[in-house]
Design an enzyme around this catalytic site. Structure first.
Site, PDB file in Angstrom:
ATOM      1  N   HIS A  48       0.815  -1.219   0.000  1.00  0.00           N
ATOM      2  CA  HIS A  48       0.000   0.000   0.000  1.00  0.00           C
ATOM      3  C   HIS A  48       0.848   1.268   0.000  1.00  0.00           C
ATOM      4  CE1 HIS A  48      -3.708  -2.161   0.335  1.00  0.00           C
ATOM      5  NE2 HIS A  48      -3.306  -2.784   1.420  1.00  0.00           N
ATOM      6  N   ARG A  73       7.448  -5.429   2.826  1.00  0.00           N
ATOM      7  CA  ARG A  73       6.179  -6.096   2.527  1.00  0.00           C
ATOM      8  C   ARG A  73       5.985  -6.022   1.026  1.00  0.00           C
ATOM      9  NH1 ARG A  73       0.086  -4.819   4.792  1.00  0.00           N
ATOM     10  NH2 ARG A  73       0.386  -2.785   3.813  1.00  0.00           N
ATOM     11  N   GLU A 152      -5.320 -12.106   7.225  1.00  0.00           N
ATOM     12  CA  GLU A 152      -6.172 -10.906   7.253  1.00  0.00           C
ATOM     13  C   GLU A 152      -7.506 -11.116   6.541  1.00  0.00           C
ATOM     14  OE1 GLU A 152      -3.929  -7.621   5.523  1.00  0.00           O
ATOM     15  OE2 GLU A 152      -3.085  -8.879   3.969  1.00  0.00           O
TER      16      GLU A 152
END
Ligand code: 3PY
Ligand code: MG
Length: 257
Positions: A48, A73, A152
């Protein structure tokens, strides 16, 4: 001890590792945050955040210059990039949306050398950064490159034991925001809600039962303290943009008080 193995080593201790979190597309930001003594690690976020592969690769030696491990990530499913980042000296990888055993196996395959996985050889910067020659790095790499599978979604929660059982998956990393979307069936972002908290407790218990490590994202320092108290091994806090805004607001408030 080199910065490359510093994360794996720290995760073996009883003390939680607090990590910075960077999404700005500038390696120097990661290098600056790495110098903050309380951080044991720096995450650079390609999912993100605005960080591309080259920026993440360039962040690794700047974070290492502060003696700290860098933990990128990757974007969802971008396991080829996970290998490249380990070649560049990353200390581990967080992979988002690991929902199935197949996802977990593909992640482990890209990040662990045979016989555990199928990682291809070419650790150009990992050798000098880890202080090892080729043979030494090959022997140690699977043990010092920490793989975090993000839990998640409902699917991931339901299959957490099977994901944890995959050889080459060292740890889970919980995303409370996406988890809250999943558990509310898309009706809310409530990362601090009761249902999410119960899921977090459950995931931590399952990781412990599997003898594996557990990390989590915390949007605030208070929430990070809570997670550290629960026994999480790695707690990533806030973001570089949030740190900048908070610092600016605090200095302005002092200037205008
Ligand atoms: C989440 O909370 O979903 C995350 O991915 C943390 O960044
Ligand atoms: Mg997420």
């Amino acid at each position: 001890m080199s910065s490359v193995e510093a994360l794996a080593t720290a995760l073996r201790s009883e003390t939680p590792v607090f990590s910075a979190w960077c999404g700005l597309p500038e390696p120097a930001v990661a290098g600056i945050l790495a110098r903050e003594p309380g951080y044991g690690c720096v995450v650079v976020d390609m999912q993100h955040g605005m960080v591309d592969a080259l920026t993440a690769i360039r962040a690794i030696p700047l974070v290492a210059a502060a003696g700290k491990p860098c933990l990128p990530r990757i974007p969802v499913g971008d396991f080829a990039t996970a290998s490249r980042l380990l070649d560049a000296g990353a200390s581990g990888i967080i992979a988002p949306m690991i929902n199935t055993v197949e996802d977990a196996r593909a992640f482990a395959s890209a990040t662990k050398y045979p016989p555990v996985g199928g990682r291809s050889w070419g650790p150009h910067a990992a050798l000098p950064l880890s202080g090892r020659d080729g043979a030494g790095y090959f022997t140690d790499a699977n043990g010092i490159s920490v793989t975090f599978a993000m839990i998640e979604t409902r699917e991931a929660l339901g299959g957490i034991d099977d994901i944890l059982a995959v050889d080459g998956i060292d740890a889970i990393f919980i995303g409370p925001f996406d988890l809250s979307i999943a558990l509310s069936n898309g009706s809310a972002i409530a990362p601090d809600g009761d249902e999410v908290n119960r899921a977090i407790d459950h995931a931590l218990v399952r990781a412990r039962a599997a003898g594996k490590r557990a990390g989590i994202y915390a949007a605030s320092g208070e929430r990070a303290r809570h997670f550290a108290g629960l026994g999480f091994d790695l707690v990533a806090i806030g973001s570089d943009t949030a740190f900048m805004s908070a610092g600016a607001a605090s200095m302005l408030a002092a200037a205008t008080a």
